[in-house]
Write a protein that holds these residues in place. Structure first.
Motif, PDB file in Angstrom:
ATOM      1  N   ARG A 163       0.221  -1.315  -8.548  1.00 44.03           N
ATOM      2  CA  ARG A 163       0.435  -2.732  -8.244  1.00 44.03           C
ATOM      3  C   ARG A 163      -0.926  -3.404  -8.084  1.00 44.03           C
ATOM      4  N   HIS A 165      -3.675  -5.933  -7.029  1.00 47.04           N
ATOM      5  CA  HIS A 165      -3.843  -6.907  -5.947  1.00 47.04           C
ATOM      6  C   HIS A 165      -5.099  -7.745  -6.097  1.00 47.04           C
ATOM      7  N   PHE A 210      -1.530 -12.979 -14.627  1.00 41.24           N
ATOM      8  CA  PHE A 210      -0.828 -12.909 -13.343  1.00 41.24           C
ATOM      9  C   PHE A 210       0.014 -14.130 -13.002  1.00 41.24           C
ATOM     10  N   GLY A 211       0.085 -15.102 -13.902  1.00 39.28           N
ATOM     11  CA  GLY A 211       1.023 -16.190 -13.718  1.00 39.28           C
ATOM     12  C   GLY A 211       0.537 -17.302 -12.818  1.00 39.28           C
ATOM     13  N   GLU A 214      -0.818 -20.518  -6.547  1.00 39.09           N
ATOM     14  CA  GLU A 214      -0.338 -21.306  -5.410  1.00 39.09           C
ATOM     15  C   GLU A 214      -1.468 -21.975  -4.652  1.00 39.09           C
ATOM     16  N   HIS A 239      -2.202 -16.055  -6.647  1.00 36.92           N
ATOM     17  CA  HIS A 239      -1.080 -16.225  -7.558  1.00 36.92           C
ATOM     18  C   HIS A 239       0.241 -16.125  -6.809  1.00 36.92           C
ATOM     19  N   ALA A 240       1.281 -16.686  -7.396  1.00 36.43           N
ATOM     20  CA  ALA A 240       2.602 -16.653  -6.765  1.00 36.43           C
ATOM     21  C   ALA A 240       3.103 -15.230  -6.566  1.00 36.43           C
ATOM     22  N   ASN A 241       2.626 -14.295  -7.402  1.00 38.09           N
ATOM     23  CA  ASN A 241       3.063 -12.904  -7.272  1.00 38.09           C
ATOM     24  C   ASN A 241       2.264 -12.121  -6.238  1.00 38.09           C
ATOM     25  N   GLY A 242       1.301 -12.787  -5.588  1.00 31.34           N
ATOM     26  CA  GLY A 242       0.519 -12.147  -4.543  1.00 31.34           C
ATOM     27  C   GLY A 242      -0.834 -11.648  -4.978  1.00 31.34           C
ATOM     28  N   THR A 243      -1.074 -11.514  -6.274  1.00 38.89           N
ATOM     29  CA  THR A 243      -2.387 -11.092  -6.760  1.00 38.89           C
ATOM     30  C   THR A 243      -3.421 -12.174  -6.463  1.00 38.89           C
TER      31      THR A 243
END
Length: 368
Positions: A163, A165, A210-211, A214, A239-243
């Motif tokens: 995953r 980060h 990573f999209g 935020e 990023h919205a996915n936390g990365t």
């Protein structure tokens, strides 16, 4: 995204389709070293006309692309839209939005060098214009096809890092003296400075991997004596996915850091050195003459692993030609997506504008 509403040229009696005729606006570094060679070596495209009034560049064009006609002004090029199938805009940043509007109004499929426009609002308006008219619009984000980025994307996609980060990327140089040119001009309308130049690549790569973003925190500075536009910047994106993406661009880095460092919960990937395609193109090499194209020196390959154990990872070949191959495919088959969705360029500009606001206020800016 939309593709060109203009009719596809009919096939010849032999069953082959004539190449799409390309008009290139600008024959500076971007036009002569990147766009023209890639257009000229892409099956299905023909470099038909180039806008440059500079006598030296006209002579360079005559030597390098003798089959292309020289045109004095963009207005002259666009005055006869039936003579072209595609317009490529590789002129200074301040011209991107007005020339794109003019090309789309003429019904011509359009490629624009990054950034698409000076503001996200301008870029969104251009996307809306292309969508309303059903005309192809795409943005030359060639660094998506850097070999090291392709390698990093593949490792992320395959789960080799676990995953992820943290994503770190750098475009750093050591140019302590500003060079003459529009990129060094203080007028905001020029859209100069390193943030909108190399920062456009950095942000686009982070969003591609990573999209959506935020929050944005940035430090943007003018470091060199005599400089009047930003030449040193750091961006921290969540990023919205936390990365989290940490991005650097600088003209005053006497020792550059790793170009890419991607950290996951099981392994990391580190790669130094820049993709070789720019240097190859600037030296006069062409994708149809270099074998293999975009290959990295194995001595500069990155490593994958942890502090306890690493393995060398061969770098995937870079592939700038894939961009114009995608453009040719979109022109030939209406409905085929272009290689870069122009709405991605709007998202990149949203991040860059948030970065400016963050640096000006010393705060973290939330998007959306």
């Amino acid at each position: 995204m939309t593709t060109s509403a203009r009719p596809v040229p009919p096939a010849t009696p032999s069953g082959t389709r004539p190449p799409f005729r390309v008009g290139l606006i600008g024959y500076g570094l971007a036009g002569s070293a990147f766009h023209a060679p890639l257009i000229a070596t892409t099956p299905g495209l023909r470099l038909d006309a180039v806008v440059t009034a500079n006598p030296e560049r006209r002579e360079q064009l005559r030597r390098e692309h003798p089959g292309a006609r020289a045109v004095d002004t963009p207005e002259q090029l666009l005055a006869d839209p039936e003579a072209l199938d595609l317009v490529v805009i590789a002129s200074p940043n301040r011209t991107h939005a007005p020339l794109t509007r003019a090309a789309l109004a003429a019904g011509l499929a359009t490629v624009v060098d990054k950034p698409l426009a000076g503001t996200a609002a301008e870029a969104a308006a251009l996307c809306a214009l292309a969508e309303a008219s059903g005309t192809l619009l795409t943005v030359f984000q060639n660094r998506r096809w850097d070999g090291d980025f392709l390698t990093a994307a593949r490792l992320v996609r395959e789960g080799a890092l676990g995953r992820v980060h943290r994503f770190e990327s750098r475009f750093e140089r050591f140019r302590p003296k500003p060079k003459p040119g529009w990129r060094e001009l203080a007028d905001p309308a020029e859209v100069g400075g390193t943030l909108y130049d190399l920062g456009s690549h950095l942000v686009d790569q982070a969003l591609t991997l990573f999209g959506p973003v935020e929050t944005v925190y940035a430090e943007i500075d003018v470091r060199r004596d005599g400089a009047v536009v930003d030449d040193d910047a750091f961006l921290a994106l969540t990023h919205a996915n936390g990365t989290r993406s940490h991005l650097w661009t600088s003209a005053l880095a006497p020792l550059v850091g790793p170009h890419l460092r991607v950290l996951g919960d099981t392994a990391g990937y580190v790669k130094s050195g820049m993709d070789p395609q720019e240097a190859a193109l600037r030296s006069g090499l062409r994708p149809d003459a270099a074998t293999p194209w975009g290959a990295e020196d194995p001595a500069r390959d990155g490593v994958l692993g942890t502090d306890e154990s690493t393995v060398t990872v061969p770098t995937d070949p870079g592939d700038y030609p894939a961009f114009y191959a995608g453009v040719a495919a979109a022109l030939a088959a209406p409905g085929t997506p272009p290689p870069v969705d122009p709405r991605d360029a709007v998202a990149t500009l949203d991040v860059l504008e948030a970065a400016r606001a963050s640096a000006a206020t010393g705060t973290t800016v939330r998007l959306g």
